[in-house]
Scaffold this motif. Sequence first.
Motif, PDB file in Angstrom:
ATOM      1  N   SER A 235       0.834  -1.202   0.000  1.00  0.00           N
ATOM      2  CA  SER A 235       0.000   0.000   0.000  1.00  0.00           C
ATOM      3  C   SER A 235       0.873   1.257   0.000  1.00  0.00           C
ATOM      4  CB  SER A 235      -0.925  -0.010   1.220  1.00  0.00           C
ATOM      5  OG  SER A 235      -1.709   1.173   1.265  1.00  0.00           O
ATOM      6  N   GLN A 238       2.382   1.572  -3.514  1.00  0.00           N
ATOM      7  CA  GLN A 238       1.378   2.007  -4.479  1.00  0.00           C
ATOM      8  C   GLN A 238       1.062   3.491  -4.325  1.00  0.00           C
ATOM      9  OE1 GLN A 238      -2.700   1.131  -3.627  1.00  0.00           O
ATOM     10  NE2 GLN A 238      -3.184   0.632  -5.757  1.00  0.00           N
ATOM     11  N   TYR A 268      -3.294  -3.903  -5.204  1.00  0.00           N
ATOM     12  CA  TYR A 268      -2.359  -2.785  -5.113  1.00  0.00           C
ATOM     13  C   TYR A 268      -1.565  -2.595  -6.410  1.00  0.00           C
ATOM     14  CZ  TYR A 268      -3.542  -3.580  -0.261  1.00  0.00           C
ATOM     15  OH  TYR A 268      -4.242  -3.756   0.908  1.00  0.00           O
TER      16      TYR A 268
END
Length: 291
Positions: A235, A238, A268
């Motif tokens: 995360s 990304q 992601y």
Amino acid sequence: NQEIQKKKEEINKVDKKINDISKDIEKEIVVKHRPVFKEGKNSVKTNLDLLNSDIEKLNDKQYETLTEVIKANASRFRTKISRAMIKHKSKKFNYKKTMQNSLKTSGIPIELYYEKPKVKKTKIVCILDVSGSCAKSSKLLLRFIYELSNVFKGGVQSYAFVKDLADISDYFVNYHIDDAIEQSLKSVPRTYSDYYTALKTFNNLYLGEVDKNTIVIFLGDARNNKNESGTEFLSNIQRKAKSTIWLNTEEKPKWDVNDSIIGLYSEYMSDVREILTTNDIVKFLESFKIS
């Protein structure tokens, strides 16, 4: 106005010339690539079959043949990037500034102004699972990374892992391709795949390499041996990256079966590809875009 139009036409001619030269270079590379497949009807069929063969089932001779195909296509990709960079460096006429300054002197003499070229800052970060199940696929992708490193001086950062993550970027700058691959594989201890540990290490030590101009490429089968997923680290990547791409070395029917968590990781990713054959890698190189 005539002088301005004349300059604009000159700029357009230069830009067209650059495009024509780049197309000629690409055609030449394609022609040089073709002899691999021009050995008679049966040989053509054999080599096309080879392109679509499972990478992990290739013998050494077949593997070496296909590395040449990857090299040729990576070279085409390098030419495409170089052309984009050349075009980006072309001067762009600044009509507004030229006219504003021209009015101050009633247009005598007229001085032409151009916008300062914006430098391409696109970076590539590659994170590769080099465990046994991904070994041959990773070697082919490492060759691609080597070609990228020749274009993006200092702009390609590469990392390899099975569990512990190793920065292998310098090998692709300072070593011959075969030595670079050998050193990269030696830098990672052999053990069971652990994506959580690798992603955590990248997050803690190398996340600073990722920004809004970075394309992050993952290569692996996403089989995590029941370890934690590490999606919190994906995360973070990304959120900072321009785009994230996952190249999965396992066939789709096996995705998310047993310890595969590619479905979780896909959330992601900007793109997820199945990479089973050399042809899959070639198609990836052809569709890969730098903007």
